[in-house]
Design a protein around this motif. Structure first.
Motif, PDB file in Angstrom:
ATOM      1  N   CYS A 281     -24.606 -69.783  22.870  1.00  0.00           N
ATOM      2  CA  CYS A 281     -23.214 -69.494  22.287  1.00  0.00           C
ATOM      3  C   CYS A 281     -22.770 -70.792  21.771  1.00  0.00           C
ATOM      4  O   CYS A 281     -22.006 -70.792  20.244  1.00  0.00           O
ATOM      5  CB  CYS A 281     -22.237 -68.840  23.078  1.00  0.00           C
ATOM      6  N   ILE A 282     -22.737 -71.811  22.227  1.00  0.00           N
ATOM      7  CA  ILE A 282     -22.333 -73.109  21.598  1.00  0.00           C
ATOM      8  C   ILE A 282     -23.000 -73.501  20.539  1.00  0.00           C
ATOM      9  O   ILE A 282     -22.595 -73.820  19.198  1.00  0.00           O
ATOM     10  CB  ILE A 282     -22.497 -74.263  22.829  1.00  0.00           C
ATOM     11  N   LEU A 283     -24.344 -73.314  20.395  1.00  0.00           N
ATOM     12  CA  LEU A 283     -25.386 -73.629  19.456  1.00  0.00           C
ATOM     13  C   LEU A 283     -24.880 -72.672  18.147  1.00  0.00           C
ATOM     14  O   LEU A 283     -24.787 -73.137  16.798  1.00  0.00           O
ATOM     15  CB  LEU A 283     -26.631 -73.118  19.520  1.00  0.00           C
ATOM     16  N   VAL A 284     -24.501 -71.241  18.181  1.00  0.00           N
ATOM     17  CA  VAL A 284     -23.971 -70.465  17.298  1.00  0.00           C
ATOM     18  C   VAL A 284     -22.526 -70.934  16.647  1.00  0.00           C
ATOM     19  O   VAL A 284     -22.506 -71.081  15.674  1.00  0.00           O
ATOM     20  CB  VAL A 284     -24.112 -69.010  17.796  1.00  0.00           C
ATOM     21  N   LEU A 285     -21.902 -71.388  17.834  1.00  0.00           N
ATOM     22  CA  LEU A 285     -20.643 -71.710  17.223  1.00  0.00           C
ATOM     23  C   LEU A 285     -20.587 -72.825  16.493  1.00  0.00           C
ATOM     24  O   LEU A 285     -19.806 -73.205  15.467  1.00  0.00           O
ATOM     25  CB  LEU A 285     -19.687 -72.131  18.641  1.00  0.00           C
ATOM     26  N   GLY A 286     -21.596 -74.098  16.791  1.00  0.00           N
ATOM     27  CA  GLY A 286     -21.694 -75.224  15.956  1.00  0.00           C
ATOM     28  C   GLY A 286     -22.001 -74.640  14.655  1.00  0.00           C
ATOM     29  O   GLY A 286     -21.557 -75.541  13.472  1.00  0.00           O
ATOM     30  N   SER A 287     -22.991 -73.957  14.216  1.00  0.00           N
ATOM     31  CA  SER A 287     -23.617 -73.556  13.011  1.00  0.00           C
ATOM     32  C   SER A 287     -22.266 -72.835  12.346  1.00  0.00           C
ATOM     33  O   SER A 287     -22.031 -73.148  11.043  1.00  0.00           O
ATOM     34  CB  SER A 287     -24.420 -72.644  13.097  1.00  0.00           C
ATOM     35  N   ALA A 288     -21.491 -72.098  12.863  1.00  0.00           N
ATOM     36  CA  ALA A 288     -20.211 -71.490  12.386  1.00  0.00           C
ATOM     37  C   ALA A 288     -19.208 -72.474  12.051  1.00  0.00           C
ATOM     38  O   ALA A 288     -18.485 -72.466  10.961  1.00  0.00           O
ATOM     39  CB  ALA A 288     -19.645 -70.567  13.292  1.00  0.00           C
ATOM     40  N   LEU A 289     -19.117 -73.422  12.770  1.00  0.00           N
ATOM     41  CA  LEU A 289     -18.248 -74.507  12.569  1.00  0.00           C
ATOM     42  C   LEU A 289     -18.616 -75.394  11.233  1.00  0.00           C
ATOM     43  O   LEU A 289     -17.957 -75.776  10.490  1.00  0.00           O
ATOM     44  CB  LEU A 289     -17.930 -75.395  13.495  1.00  0.00           C
ATOM     45  N   GLY A 290     -20.024 -75.452  11.055  1.00  0.00           N
ATOM     46  CA  GLY A 290     -20.256 -76.027   9.760  1.00  0.00           C
ATOM     47  C   GLY A 290     -20.118 -75.229   8.551  1.00  0.00           C
ATOM     48  O   GLY A 290     -19.974 -75.781   7.423  1.00  0.00           O
ATOM     49  N   LEU A 291     -20.311 -73.939   8.746  1.00  0.00           N
ATOM     50  CA  LEU A 291     -19.921 -72.985   7.490  1.00  0.00           C
ATOM     51  C   LEU A 291     -18.481 -73.273   7.289  1.00  0.00           C
ATOM     52  O   LEU A 291     -18.048 -73.091   6.209  1.00  0.00           O
ATOM     53  CB  LEU A 291     -20.538 -71.629   7.989  1.00  0.00           C
ATOM     54  N   LEU A 292     -17.712 -73.198   8.463  1.00  0.00           N
ATOM     55  CA  LEU A 292     -16.184 -73.108   7.970  1.00  0.00           C
ATOM     56  C   LEU A 292     -15.714 -74.470   7.459  1.00  0.00           C
ATOM     57  O   LEU A 292     -15.065 -74.492   6.332  1.00  0.00           O
ATOM     58  CB  LEU A 292     -15.630 -72.918   9.726  1.00  0.00           C
ATOM     59  N   SER A 293     -16.655 -75.409   7.763  1.00  0.00           N
ATOM     60  CA  SER A 293     -16.320 -76.694   7.125  1.00  0.00           C
ATOM     61  C   SER A 293     -16.568 -76.793   5.578  1.00  0.00           C
ATOM     62  O   SER A 293     -15.840 -77.297   4.812  1.00  0.00           O
ATOM     63  CB  SER A 293     -17.132 -78.096   7.796  1.00  0.00           C
ATOM     64  N   ALA A 294     -17.543 -76.171   5.269  1.00  0.00           N
ATOM     65  CA  ALA A 294     -18.162 -76.036   3.995  1.00  0.00           C
ATOM     66  C   ALA A 294     -17.026 -75.389   3.224  1.00  0.00           C
ATOM     67  O   ALA A 294     -16.712 -75.511   1.926  1.00  0.00           O
ATOM     68  CB  ALA A 294     -19.415 -75.257   3.752  1.00  0.00           C
ATOM     69  N   PHE A 295     -16.672 -74.074   3.867  1.00  0.00           N
ATOM     70  CA  PHE A 295     -15.385 -73.406   3.141  1.00  0.00           C
ATOM     71  C   PHE A 295     -14.332 -74.195   2.949  1.00  0.00           C
ATOM     72  O   PHE A 295     -13.658 -74.107   1.856  1.00  0.00           O
ATOM     73  CB  PHE A 295     -15.165 -72.279   3.861  1.00  0.00           C
ATOM     74  N   ALA A 296     -13.851 -74.976   3.911  1.00  0.00           N
ATOM     75  CA  ALA A 296     -12.632 -75.723   3.741  1.00  0.00           C
ATOM     76  C   ALA A 296     -12.609 -76.900   2.653  1.00  0.00           C
ATOM     77  O   ALA A 296     -11.666 -77.130   2.256  1.00  0.00           O
ATOM     78  CB  ALA A 296     -12.348 -76.464   5.171  1.00  0.00           C
ATOM     79  N   VAL A 297     -13.765 -77.408   2.338  1.00  0.00           N
ATOM     80  CA  VAL A 297     -13.829 -78.416   1.382  1.00  0.00           C
ATOM     81  C   VAL A 297     -14.254 -77.892   0.056  1.00  0.00           C
ATOM     82  O   VAL A 297     -14.702 -78.686  -0.685  1.00  0.00           O
ATOM     83  CB  VAL A 297     -14.742 -79.523   1.794  1.00  0.00           C
ATOM     84  N   GLN A 298     -14.585 -76.373   0.110  1.00  0.00           N
ATOM     85  CA  GLN A 298     -14.995 -75.757  -1.160  1.00  0.00           C
ATOM     86  C   GLN A 298     -16.290 -76.378  -1.610  1.00  0.00           C
ATOM     87  O   GLN A 298     -16.463 -76.412  -2.576  1.00  0.00           O
ATOM     88  CB  GLN A 298     -14.009 -75.800  -2.415  1.00  0.00           C
ATOM     89  N   ALA A 299     -17.405 -76.332  -0.678  1.00  0.00           N
ATOM     90  CA  ALA A 299     -18.542 -76.957  -1.180  1.00  0.00           C
ATOM     91  C   ALA A 299     -19.368 -75.869  -1.725  1.00  0.00           C
ATOM     92  O   ALA A 299     -19.046 -74.604  -1.948  1.00  0.00           O
ATOM     93  CB  ALA A 299     -19.454 -77.125   0.140  1.00  0.00           C
ATOM     94  N   ASP A 300     -20.646 -76.294  -2.266  1.00  0.00           N
ATOM     95  CA  ASP A 300     -21.479 -75.296  -2.922  1.00  0.00           C
ATOM     96  C   ASP A 300     -22.127 -73.896  -2.124  1.00  0.00           C
ATOM     97  O   ASP A 300     -22.433 -74.227  -1.119  1.00  0.00           O
ATOM     98  CB  ASP A 300     -22.720 -76.202  -3.505  1.00  0.00           C
TER      99      ASP A 300
END
Length: 466
Positions: A281-300
């Protein structure tokens, strides 16, 4: 066990519970290679005293043992066999696949290998070659047996093979990438041991980065084309569907092994769930946090949907879950460390691709995890997770972390309390006389100090006090 193993059920129908227990233990010793242990949780309609003085589940009628107790025992033994160190090279290789995400489990490694084969057979073959090269190097070079048997020597070789299959091997099924992977896996094993000798901090994936980035400096995999920018002001996230976000999270797990298929990430999560549901669960959460960071900075959007923002945060979150005691403070550590790894990965990826024409690998994860390791016992609630009597702590630690810690400062006794040992109170082995101390190891990680006065009998100490 009766529903899934008819031969054992037949034995139970013809013999008392003692014979049932012997049959199960004999089968376990032969197939699972585990020490024999009594079978518990056996119930019967009638209970008569047996020879050992305990309640027995047999009488003149055939015994009716429930399958629940046998199933629980078989399940426990299966998990113990799966996580136990092994002398078989193939078992050590699968442990190496599992150790990439801090899982000391052969079945976890088998799930990871199956996911790689599903994504790209060439990728799976080179990962297997790299892991076998590193594992065999550890056995031949005489590394610490427990270190090699737990798969610690091979997991960097797995990543070396995956990286070479994607970035250095333009033509699959060629002999040059195979040779390069074998050499790189061999070298990563030596670097792993050296990293353990340099510092008490785990080596993480520094050996993989040293080997892979050194090869990338020469090959320059991004030299022929310019990669798209990591940050893009015109990124349109409004067209992304929720199902695509779920796929991007699992692609982030697949990118740990440089794979691109979401099913690979799903198998990675399933394998981790077998070893530790919380870690999965923590592994999936870490990947989701990375995706959320990409959305926060409006990444590609394309890079985020490909999982390139997820694998470094996932590894960072898994490291925090593995090495730190679980509490709400550790959860905050997981959140901020995963987000920091995502942002650091964005900056390093842009810099490495522009300046050196190569990817940054898992270097962001290594840097953030090292910073988090330095906060152990320095921040309230950040404590190292220790499991007394368990091998999980050793499965994920670097070689030096299993060494005995330095002894505490020597405490001397005042000279007026020291006296000459009388003939009748003198011990069999000579002891030093004076304000010195003798270090005695009474545990694997807890050396204590014993002064000579403590070895003298109570009679001598009372005479000294008088």
């Amino acid at each position: 066990l009766a529903p899934c193993c008819p031969p054992i059920a037949a034995m139970c129908s013809r013999s008392p519970v003692s014979a049932c227990s012997s049959a199960v233990d004999s089968l376990a010793n032969t197939v699972l290679e585990m020490p024999a242990s009594p079978v518990d949780n056996i119930s019967c309609d009638r209970k008569l005293p047996c020879k050992q003085g305990k309640a027995c589940a047999h009488d003149e009628h055939p015994c009716s043992a429930t399958s629940q107790g046998y199933s629980a025992t078989c399940w426990t033994r299966l998990r113990d066999m799966d996580e136990a160190p092994t002398n078989l090279v193939l078992g050590q290789v699968f442990l190496g696949f599992g150790q990439v995400v801090f899982c000391g489990s052969k079945l976890t490694g088998l799930c990871h290998f199956g996911g790689l084969f599903l994504s790209d057979p060439w990728l799976a073959v080179l990962a297997l070659v790299g892991c076998m090269s590193a594992t065999c190097t550890g056995n031949v070079a005489g590394f610490e047996p427990g270190f090699v048997q737990k798969g610690m020597a091979g997991y960097n070789g797995v990543l070396v093979g995956c990286a070479f299959a994607v970035f250095i091997s333009p033509d699959p099924w060629a002999w040059r990438p195979l040779v390069a992977t074998a050499v790189g896996g061999c070298f990563s094993a030596f670097v792993m041991v050296a990293c353990g000798a340099w510092s008490a901090c785990p080596a993480w994936t520094f050996p993989f980065n040293i080997v892979a980035l050194s090869a990338f400096l020469y090959a320059q995999p991004f030299g022929g084309a310019s990669p798209p920018p990591v940050l893009e002001a015109s990124a349109d996230w409004s067209r992304v569907m929720p199902l695509e976000l779920v796929g991007a999270v699992f692609r982030g797990l697949a990118q740990i092994f440089v794979a691109h298929h979401w099913a690979t990430g799903l198998l990675v999560a399933i394998g981790c769930f077998w070893h530790s549901p919380r870690l999965a669960c923590i592994l999936v959460l870490g990947s989701a946090l990375g995706l959320l960071s990409a959305f926060a900075v409006q990444a590609d959007v394309e890079q985020a949907m490909a999982g390139l923002w997820g694998f470094n945060p996932a590894l960072t979150a898994a490291a925090a879950c593995t090495f730190f005691e679980h509490s709400y403070r550790t959860f905050t550590l997981v959140v901020w460390s995963a987000s920091a790894a995502a942002l650091l990965a964005a900056g390093l990826s842009q810099s490495f691709s522009t300046a050196f024409k190569m990817p940054a690998g898992t270097l962001p994860f290594c840097l953030v995890a090292t910073v988090a390791w330095g906060l152990l016992d320095k921040v309230k609630g950040y404590k190292k997770k220790l499991v007394p009597g368990s091998s999980k702590e050793l499965l994920v630690s670097s070689p030096k972390s299993t060494a005995i810690e330095p002894a505490a400062p020597i405490v001397t006794q005042p000279k007026e309390l020291m006296t000459t040992i009388t003939a009748d109170a003198r011990p069999s082995s000579p002891l030093p006389v004076g304000p010195t101390a003798v270090a005695v190891d009474v545990g694997p990680l807890s050396p204590t100090l014993l002064s000579p006065s403590s070895a003298v009998s109570r009679r001598t100490r009372s005479m000294s006090t008088k």
